[in-house]
Design an enzyme around this catalytic site. Sequence first.
Site, PDB file in Angstrom:
ATOM      1  N   GLN A  82       0.913  -1.103  -0.197  1.00 52.33           N
ATOM      2  CA  GLN A  82       0.022  -0.167  -0.228  1.00 52.33           C
ATOM      3  C   GLN A  82       0.839   1.225  -0.011  1.00 52.33           C
ATOM      4  O   GLN A  82       0.539   2.053  -0.789  1.00 52.33           O
ATOM      5  CB  GLN A  82      -0.768   0.107   1.216  1.00 52.33           C
ATOM      6  CG  GLN A  82      -2.054  -1.136   1.340  1.00 52.33           C
ATOM      7  CD  GLN A  82      -3.020  -1.128   2.198  1.00 52.33           C
ATOM      8  OE1 GLN A  82      -2.782  -0.432   3.222  1.00 52.33           O
ATOM      9  NE2 GLN A  82      -3.818  -2.090   2.167  1.00 52.33           N
ATOM     10  N   ASP A  89      -2.297 -11.551   4.723  1.00 53.08           N
ATOM     11  CA  ASP A  89      -3.658 -11.456   5.180  1.00 53.08           C
ATOM     12  C   ASP A  89      -4.025 -13.008   5.458  1.00 53.08           C
ATOM     13  O   ASP A  89      -5.442 -13.218   5.831  1.00 53.08           O
ATOM     14  CB  ASP A  89      -4.331 -11.023   3.907  1.00 53.08           C
ATOM     15  CG  ASP A  89      -4.102  -9.526   3.683  1.00 53.08           C
ATOM     16  OD1 ASP A  89      -3.788  -8.850   4.520  1.00 53.08           O
ATOM     17  OD2 ASP A  89      -4.201  -9.185   2.310  1.00 53.08           O
TER      18      ASP A  89
HETATM   19  C1  S3P Z   1      -2.626  -4.900   0.089  1.00 53.84           C
HETATM   20  C2  S3P Z   1      -1.465  -4.969   0.756  1.00 53.84           C
HETATM   21  C3  S3P Z   1      -1.674  -5.255   2.073  1.00 53.84           C
HETATM   22  C4  S3P Z   1      -2.914  -6.213   2.594  1.00 53.84           C
HETATM   23  C5  S3P Z   1      -3.841  -5.521   2.224  1.00 53.84           C
HETATM   24  C6  S3P Z   1      -3.991  -5.427   0.556  1.00 53.84           C
HETATM   25  C7  S3P Z   1      -2.822  -4.154  -1.079  1.00 53.84           C
HETATM   26  O1  S3P Z   1      -1.399  -4.290   3.036  1.00 53.84           O
HETATM   27  O2  S3P Z   1      -2.647  -6.433   3.887  1.00 53.84           O
HETATM   28  O3  S3P Z   1      -4.880  -6.377   2.463  1.00 53.84           O
HETATM   29  O4  S3P Z   1      -3.542  -4.392  -1.890  1.00 53.84           O
HETATM   30  O5  S3P Z   1      -1.987  -3.452  -1.503  1.00 53.84           O
HETATM   31  P1  S3P Z   1       0.095  -3.689   3.255  1.00 53.84           P
HETATM   32  O6  S3P Z   1       0.549  -3.011   2.205  1.00 53.84           O
HETATM   33  O7  S3P Z   1      -0.373  -2.484   4.410  1.00 53.84           O
HETATM   34  O8  S3P Z   1       0.846  -4.666   4.000  1.00 53.84           O
END
Ligand code: S3P
Length: 442
Positions: free
Chosen positions: A173, A320
């Site tokens: 993210q 996840d």
């Molecule tokens: C996601 C990245 C993960 C994941 C989330 C979705 C994404 O989070 O836990 O459910 O779509 O980029 P982080 O990037 O904060 O680890």
Amino acid sequence: MTVSIVRRPNALRGVIRLPGDKSISHRAAMFGAIAEGETRIENFLFGADCLSTVACMRALGVDAAAEDTSEGRVLVVRGVGLDGLREPADVLDCGNSGTTMRLLSGLLAGQPFLSVLSGDASLRSRPMARVLEPLQDMGAHVHGRDGNRLPPLVLGGGGLAGTRHRLRIASAQVKSALTLAGLYADGETWVQEPANSRDHTEAMLTAMGAPIAADGTTVRVRRPDRPLQPLRVRVPGDISAAAFWLVAGACHPDAEIRIEGAGLNPTRAGVIDALRSMGADITIDRARAEGGEAVGDITVRSSRLHGAVLEGALIPRAIDEIPVLALAASIADGDTIIRDAAELRVKESDRITTTAEQLGRLGARIEPAADGMIIHGGARLHGARCQSHADHRLAMTLAVAGMLADGETAIEGADAVDVSYPAFWKDLARLGGHQRVLTAEL
Ligand code: S3P
């Protein structure tokens, strides 16, 4: 509130067609909005999280609509180009979706207008300094509640400068937010992670013609000098949704489940490696590529699992799926140690605490640790009343636990599954799971 009651089926057999991948659905809708022309997204996940992204893009002046076709429901996004987004007239509601809020933060920091992002109570308690601080390093005008730590967020103004970012935690993210900001910055933006997180952003923007290069754990991006090309995307099935049936099938004594069209991108498929390292009987066939992503059909059969150590680079590839892996570990022979997973504390719930407590109600023996859990295997689960904490992945983990437990399990807040897997309860019933739903119970 919705309460679901689940019992163990005698046998667990059938074929599952997965919902579209949540991460890829968000990206296809958001990136399609800044392409020039029409993006068609097949197998889009019409779940609450991705619908939050669609609603936000509409509020930014983008036309996005569902069309029913012979290939099923398709999302059509009419892209407005890199500089075509418009100032929203109201606060953008990201609902429960961290991906919507964090990716939009990067996209909107580079726009010449003001945006305010908010969401539900869970999202408003999730850490945002990890995105706001590096955006500020790029010169962005971004603010958040509680000293720039929490939503609501206020963003906008543009004037970004390409910057080198070294992330302390692997986060797709954050990487994606900074990559999107990099599309609007002068000069080159670098993002380096300590380990590889999911790479859907790099893959999709590359396919759209953006000047982006990924090498090991580093992504480099600059402002495109021509429009981004719209794509025709077929979203692979969500491996994070498949994880529930993989654990159900491996742990149930009489099971064979076939899961069709699962996304098998290596940055996402850690759950398969983890379960195989615990002795799960998982086979993959018809391995193929669809829209630049690896896809295959998975069959899982009843297995005798043993404990394992889950740590290091595996963790971002299975982040996840840790709650449902903790369930598998509770039933496996011997102990399992999960470490390097402190990120679980800041997901839709504090998943170290909620997983240990709620599976504990069914008889699992899980000791929480600062960055993971120690799980004592060999538990014989018994039905109990438990609580999803409005966390979709916890609700589905508890449902699978109920399919493996003696007696009846009641899951409060069962409707949380709508965030990522609206057909979850139907699929559970189709596989032979006994289930009743009580609604509006106060
Ligand atoms: C996601 C990245 C993960 C994941 C989330 C979705 C994404 O989070 O836990 O459910 O779509 O980029 P982080 O990037 O904060 O680890």
